[in-house]
Scaffold this motif. Structure first.
Motif, PDB file in Angstrom:
ATOM      1  N   ALA A 199     -13.294   4.940   7.625  1.00 53.57           N
ATOM      2  CA  ALA A 199     -12.894   5.911   6.597  1.00 53.57           C
ATOM      3  C   ALA A 199     -11.619   5.473   5.891  1.00 53.57           C
ATOM      4  O   ALA A 199     -11.162   6.168   4.980  1.00 53.57           O
ATOM      5  CB  ALA A 199     -12.693   7.286   7.234  1.00 53.57           C
ATOM      6  N   HIS A 200     -11.030   4.345   6.327  1.00 56.34           N
ATOM      7  CA  HIS A 200      -9.753   3.914   5.730  1.00 56.34           C
ATOM      8  C   HIS A 200      -9.778   2.448   5.298  1.00 56.34           C
ATOM      9  O   HIS A 200      -9.017   1.625   5.820  1.00 56.34           O
ATOM     10  CB  HIS A 200      -8.611   4.153   6.717  1.00 56.34           C
ATOM     11  CG  HIS A 200      -8.226   5.590   6.838  1.00 56.34           C
ATOM     12  ND1 HIS A 200      -7.564   6.276   5.845  1.00 56.34           N
ATOM     13  CD2 HIS A 200      -8.456   6.486   7.828  1.00 56.34           C
ATOM     14  CE1 HIS A 200      -7.380   7.526   6.216  1.00 56.34           C
ATOM     15  NE2 HIS A 200      -7.904   7.685   7.416  1.00 56.34           N
ATOM     16  N   PRO A 201     -10.645   2.089   4.339  1.00 53.20           N
ATOM     17  CA  PRO A 201     -10.558   0.726   3.795  1.00 53.20           C
ATOM     18  C   PRO A 201      -9.237   0.539   3.062  1.00 53.20           C
ATOM     19  O   PRO A 201      -8.598   1.505   2.648  1.00 53.20           O
ATOM     20  CB  PRO A 201     -11.744   0.660   2.823  1.00 53.20           C
ATOM     21  CG  PRO A 201     -12.064   2.069   2.501  1.00 53.20           C
ATOM     22  CD  PRO A 201     -11.668   2.901   3.679  1.00 53.20           C
ATOM     23  N   SER A 231     -17.094  13.317   5.659  1.00 54.86           N
ATOM     24  CA  SER A 231     -16.154  14.349   5.200  1.00 54.86           C
ATOM     25  C   SER A 231     -14.700  13.964   5.437  1.00 54.86           C
ATOM     26  O   SER A 231     -13.827  14.819   5.417  1.00 54.86           O
ATOM     27  CB  SER A 231     -16.450  15.663   5.931  1.00 54.86           C
ATOM     28  OG  SER A 231     -16.335  15.477   7.329  1.00 54.86           O
ATOM     29  N   VAL A 232     -14.432  12.689   5.691  1.00 55.39           N
ATOM     30  CA  VAL A 232     -13.065  12.291   6.051  1.00 55.39           C
ATOM     31  C   VAL A 232     -12.306  11.711   4.865  1.00 55.39           C
ATOM     32  O   VAL A 232     -11.133  12.005   4.651  1.00 55.39           O
ATOM     33  CB  VAL A 232     -13.089  11.268   7.209  1.00 55.39           C
ATOM     34  CG1 VAL A 232     -11.679  10.850   7.597  1.00 55.39           C
ATOM     35  CG2 VAL A 232     -13.806  11.853   8.408  1.00 55.39           C
ATOM     36  N   ASN A 233     -12.972  10.882   4.074  1.00 58.78           N
ATOM     37  CA  ASN A 233     -12.273  10.234   2.953  1.00 58.78           C
ATOM     38  C   ASN A 233     -13.290   9.881   1.884  1.00 58.78           C
ATOM     39  O   ASN A 233     -14.504   9.815   2.165  1.00 58.78           O
ATOM     40  CB  ASN A 233     -11.541   8.965   3.447  1.00 58.78           C
ATOM     41  CG  ASN A 233     -10.456   8.503   2.498  1.00 58.78           C
ATOM     42  OD1 ASN A 233     -10.189   9.125   1.451  1.00 58.78           O
ATOM     43  ND2 ASN A 233      -9.798   7.404   2.840  1.00 58.78           N
ATOM     44  N   PHE A 279      -8.781  16.333   4.836  1.00 59.73           N
ATOM     45  CA  PHE A 279      -8.013  15.210   5.352  1.00 59.73           C
ATOM     46  C   PHE A 279      -7.533  14.265   4.244  1.00 59.73           C
ATOM     47  O   PHE A 279      -6.349  14.154   4.018  1.00 59.73           O
ATOM     48  CB  PHE A 279      -8.848  14.468   6.402  1.00 59.73           C
ATOM     49  CG  PHE A 279      -9.167  15.340   7.575  1.00 59.73           C
ATOM     50  CD1 PHE A 279      -8.207  15.626   8.522  1.00 59.73           C
ATOM     51  CD2 PHE A 279     -10.415  15.924   7.709  1.00 59.73           C
ATOM     52  CE1 PHE A 279      -8.473  16.460   9.594  1.00 59.73           C
ATOM     53  CE2 PHE A 279     -10.697  16.757   8.782  1.00 59.73           C
ATOM     54  CZ  PHE A 279      -9.727  17.029   9.723  1.00 59.73           C
ATOM     55  N   HIS A 280      -8.468  13.603   3.556  1.00 54.85           N
ATOM     56  CA  HIS A 280      -8.029  12.514   2.689  1.00 54.85           C
ATOM     57  C   HIS A 280      -8.666  12.558   1.304  1.00 54.85           C
ATOM     58  O   HIS A 280      -9.750  13.115   1.116  1.00 54.85           O
ATOM     59  CB  HIS A 280      -8.382  11.160   3.308  1.00 54.85           C
ATOM     60  CG  HIS A 280      -7.754  10.937   4.640  1.00 54.85           C
ATOM     61  ND1 HIS A 280      -6.393  10.830   4.813  1.00 54.85           N
ATOM     62  CD2 HIS A 280      -8.306  10.813   5.876  1.00 54.85           C
ATOM     63  CE1 HIS A 280      -6.128  10.631   6.107  1.00 54.85           C
ATOM     64  NE2 HIS A 280      -7.274  10.617   6.770  1.00 54.85           N
ATOM     65  N   GLY A 281      -7.983  11.883   0.375  1.00 51.49           N
ATOM     66  CA  GLY A 281      -8.500  11.691  -0.968  1.00 51.49           C
ATOM     67  C   GLY A 281      -7.764  10.539  -1.617  1.00 51.49           C
ATOM     68  O   GLY A 281      -6.870   9.925  -1.029  1.00 51.49           O
ATOM     69  N   PHE A 327      -3.661   7.864  14.808  1.00 51.67           N
ATOM     70  CA  PHE A 327      -4.702   7.968  13.792  1.00 51.67           C
ATOM     71  C   PHE A 327      -4.393   7.096  12.573  1.00 51.67           C
ATOM     72  O   PHE A 327      -5.246   6.366  12.104  1.00 51.67           O
ATOM     73  CB  PHE A 327      -4.880   9.427  13.325  1.00 51.67           C
ATOM     74  CG  PHE A 327      -5.846  10.213  14.165  1.00 51.67           C
ATOM     75  CD1 PHE A 327      -7.201  10.037  14.020  1.00 51.67           C
ATOM     76  CD2 PHE A 327      -5.393  11.119  15.108  1.00 51.67           C
ATOM     77  CE1 PHE A 327      -8.110  10.741  14.797  1.00 51.67           C
ATOM     78  CE2 PHE A 327      -6.278  11.836  15.891  1.00 51.67           C
ATOM     79  CZ  PHE A 327      -7.644  11.640  15.735  1.00 51.67           C
ATOM     80  N   HIS A 328      -3.156   7.176  12.042  1.00 51.87           N
ATOM     81  CA  HIS A 328      -2.939   6.608  10.706  1.00 51.87           C
ATOM     82  C   HIS A 328      -1.827   5.562  10.645  1.00 51.87           C
ATOM     83  O   HIS A 328      -0.779   5.720  11.261  1.00 51.87           O
ATOM     84  CB  HIS A 328      -2.601   7.734   9.719  1.00 51.87           C
ATOM     85  CG  HIS A 328      -3.758   8.662   9.527  1.00 51.87           C
ATOM     86  ND1 HIS A 328      -3.682  10.004   9.771  1.00 51.87           N
ATOM     87  CD2 HIS A 328      -5.038   8.408   9.140  1.00 51.87           C
ATOM     88  CE1 HIS A 328      -4.871  10.554   9.541  1.00 51.87           C
ATOM     89  NE2 HIS A 328      -5.708   9.605   9.161  1.00 51.87           N
ATOM     90  N   ASN A 329      -2.113   4.541   9.868  1.00 50.92           N
ATOM     91  CA  ASN A 329      -1.106   3.529   9.548  1.00 50.92           C
ATOM     92  C   ASN A 329      -0.434   3.850   8.222  1.00 50.92           C
ATOM     93  O   ASN A 329      -1.048   4.429   7.316  1.00 50.92           O
ATOM     94  CB  ASN A 329      -1.748   2.146   9.426  1.00 50.92           C
ATOM     95  CG  ASN A 329      -2.037   1.542  10.774  1.00 50.92           C
ATOM     96  OD1 ASN A 329      -3.171   1.509  11.219  1.00 50.92           O
ATOM     97  ND2 ASN A 329      -0.999   1.076  11.448  1.00 50.92           N
ATOM     98  N   ILE A 338     -11.444   3.611  16.445  1.00 52.41           N
ATOM     99  CA  ILE A 338     -10.421   2.885  15.687  1.00 52.41           C
ATOM    100  C   ILE A 338     -10.404   3.499  14.293  1.00 52.41           C
ATOM    101  O   ILE A 338     -11.328   3.291  13.512  1.00 52.41           O
ATOM    102  CB  ILE A 338     -10.758   1.382  15.617  1.00 52.41           C
ATOM    103  CG1 ILE A 338     -10.989   0.823  17.028  1.00 52.41           C
ATOM    104  CG2 ILE A 338      -9.645   0.626  14.904  1.00 52.41           C
ATOM    105  CD1 ILE A 338     -11.517  -0.598  17.054  1.00 52.41           C
ATOM    106  N   HIS A 339      -9.362   4.269  13.988  1.00 54.83           N
ATOM    107  CA  HIS A 339      -9.416   5.099  12.777  1.00 54.83           C
ATOM    108  C   HIS A 339      -8.782   4.452  11.556  1.00 54.83           C
ATOM    109  O   HIS A 339      -9.110   4.809  10.434  1.00 54.83           O
ATOM    110  CB  HIS A 339      -8.747   6.451  13.063  1.00 54.83           C
ATOM    111  CG  HIS A 339      -8.871   7.413  11.920  1.00 54.83           C
ATOM    112  ND1 HIS A 339     -10.087   7.922  11.514  1.00 54.83           N
ATOM    113  CD2 HIS A 339      -7.949   7.921  11.063  1.00 54.83           C
ATOM    114  CE1 HIS A 339      -9.909   8.722  10.476  1.00 54.83           C
ATOM    115  NE2 HIS A 339      -8.628   8.735  10.173  1.00 54.83           N
ATOM    116  N   ASP A 340      -7.854   3.527  11.749  1.00 56.30           N
ATOM    117  CA  ASP A 340      -7.127   2.998  10.588  1.00 56.30           C
ATOM    118  C   ASP A 340      -6.651   1.594  10.922  1.00 56.30           C
ATOM    119  O   ASP A 340      -6.747   1.140  12.071  1.00 56.30           O
ATOM    120  CB  ASP A 340      -5.940   3.922  10.263  1.00 56.30           C
ATOM    121  CG  ASP A 340      -5.423   3.760   8.839  1.00 56.30           C
ATOM    122  OD1 ASP A 340      -5.940   2.896   8.087  1.00 56.30           O
ATOM    123  OD2 ASP A 340      -4.480   4.490   8.466  1.00 56.30           O
TER     124      ASP A 340
HETATM  125 FE   LIG Z   1      -7.711   9.568   8.533  1.00 57.44          FE
END
Ligand SMILES: [Fe+2]
Length: 503
Positions: free
Chosen positions: A202-204, A155-157, A495-497, A318-320, A251-253
């Motif tokens: 969740a962040h390729p 459910s994140v991205n 969160f993301h799309g 969390f995010h780059n 490690i999220h991003d």
């Molecule tokens: Fe994220």
């Protein structure tokens, strides 16, 4: 501050809450009870999605740009309760997919809960059978009964790759989804090239110049390792690196340049003994080490060489944003905060009193990827999250970065969208009304344009006065609204799309 007075973080927060109650600390440092109207906004913007299916969007203010041709896919936790049990964490709830298809100035919307076997089993049983990320399922009354299981809620991205949608969570493999019907297809192992027991971020990231994709996950083997993948055009993975880890790290991003992959790794691990004691959720087993530095990890993008580890200061991330190379230096952007307040905030979905908002700020790091010397750590802007940019400029010295901010009303709901000019150091904010909240703004480039700003910011929001979601299309160059689409329904903000151009 906690070190100065020999208080740990928890003691400090407890003390600061008390002092704030006495008016001795500014409200920003205190947990806060939202006004009733904002409580309603907080709840309504996060409640269970109330309509699924396909709809033509008919109420449109302004004009949908004719050149906007493609689809925005989003995924969000789609519930705030399960069978009457309030969900306590913003990561909790079954995954809810939304697709917004734009063509010739019109929009069709398609929404659907991701019909995982776990969701179907719970619906059949009419009770929670699995722990959510931050909400425990009831334990069986029979002491010999089956304990609730854990699950991978994607459910994140969501990305479009190799002809299908991949819903992502980082807790396991991607979940393949039919891009046309949004039907659940099952865990995806990239034609058996994602090893069993390996998770997937969740962040390729994708390099629009070469077409290469990059991703990573944790390999639950011996040794436990950060496993880095190249996502090939044929839909398979190559394993570029296996970096041993001392223990499980969240490690999220990450960020990608021409030659390097760079990770900011906060000192956040999972206390597995606690998790498996029973009755504890993953969120409860997260352990943030207050005295441990955040680690920067640099790897070569071609899979060669040894990992380079660099200590930063203690903090959460969390995010780059974007990253690039310049005169041999590696520059990359990250949204960081100086403590783990965001974790408590994320675990407050069912609370009326929210913990203090984490001050998240954008940092540009500059380091020498050969010596490992961290040459600069410059704060660029404060009070923002969910950084996005024109992904045609990924890996380059892109000038513009877009984000959302203004979390004063409710730290989990954004109140403004903003554009940062990274070259000139300026920032423009566009605020929403107090009864509105928005989620991440996705950049969609105008077809065939090479101008970095030539495109649109696409974002969903919720309007508390109308009790209805809307979808805004903003001109990226001016942040002026080209169109607002009233969606006639209420779906949780998430969160993301991502935008996928047609054709
Ligand atoms: Fe994220």
């Amino acid at each position: 501050m906690n070190r100065q007075f020999s208080l740990n973080r928890r003691q400090f927060l407890s003390l600061s809450s008390g002092l704030a109650g006495l008016g001795l600390l500014p409200p920003a440092l205190a947990a806060k009870t939202l006004p009733a109207a904002q409580q309603r906004l907080h709840r309504a913007a996060r409640r269970e999605a109330d309509r699924v299916g396909r709809f033509t969007v008919r109420e449109i203010e302004g004009t949908i740009p004719a050149a906007l041709n493609g689809s925005v896919y989003r995924v969000a936790p789609g519930q705030n309760q399960k069978f009457g049990r309030p969900l306590r964490h913003y990561f909790d709830g079954d995954a809810f997919l939304s697709a917004f298809h734009f063509e010739k100035g019109s929009c069709t919307m398609h929404t659907r809960f991701l019909a995982t076997p776990e969701r179907l089993a719970e619906q059949k049983a009419q009770k929670m059978l699995y722990h959510e990320f931050g909400t425990a399922a009831p334990l069986p009354e029979d002491p010999y009964g089956d304990m609730p299981g854990f699950k991978n809620t994607a459910s994140v991205n969501v990305i479009h790759y190799d002809g299908r949608l991949l819903a992502l969570s980082e807790g396991g493999p991607p979940i393949a989804v039919d891009a046309k019907t949004l039907a659940y297809q099952g865990p995806w192992h990239f034609y058996d090239t994602l090893p069993r027991g390996s998770s997937f971020t969740a962040h390729p990231k994708f390099d629009s110049r070469t077409g290469d994709g990059f991703a990573y996950g944790i390999h639950q083997g011996t040794p436990l390792a950060l496993q880095v993948y190249r996502m090939r055009p044929d839909g398979k993975l190559d394993i570029l690196h296996r970096v041993p880890l001392p223990h499980y790290l969240m490690i999220h991003d990450f960020a990608v340049t021409d030659h390097y992959l760079v990770f900011c790794i906060p000192p956040l691990s999972i206390d597995f003994p606690k998790l498996f004691q029973g009755g504890h959720t993953i969120a409860e087993a997260l352990a943030f080490a207050e005295q441990t530095p955040m680690k920067l990890l640099v790897l070569r993008r071609d899979g060669s060489g040894q990992p380079l580890w660099i200590d930063d200061r203690n903090g959460m991330m969390f995010h780059n944003g974007n990253a690039f190379e310049q005169d041999g230096a590696l520059l990359f952007d990250a949204i960081v905060s100086d403590d783990d307040a965001v974790l408590r905030l994320l675990h407050s979905a069912a609370k009326e009193q929210l913990p203090a908002a984490a001050d998240s700020y954008l940092v540009r790091f500059r380091l020498d990827p050969k010596s490992g010397r961290l040459a600069a750590r410059d704060t660029v802007s404060r009070g923002l999250e969910f950084p996005r940019y024109n992904e045609r400029r990924a890996g380059t010295d892109a000038r513009f970065l877009y984000a959302v901010g203004d979390h004063a009303v409710n730290p989990m709901l954004s109140g403004c969208v903003l554009a940062l000019d990274m070259h000139r150091g300026t920032r423009r904010d566009v605020r929403y009304e107090a009864h509105q909240a928005i989620e991440e703004a996705v950049f969609a480039p105008r077809p065939n344009s090479t101008d970095e700003q030539d495109g649109w910011l696409l974002l969903q929001g919720y309007d508390g006065n109308r009790d209805e979601n809307f979808f805004d299309i903003l001109e990226a160059v001016s942040l002026k609204r080209a169109a607002r689409l009233w969606l006639g329904s209420n779906a949780p903000l998430g969160f993301h799309g991502n935008f996928v151009a047609a054709g």
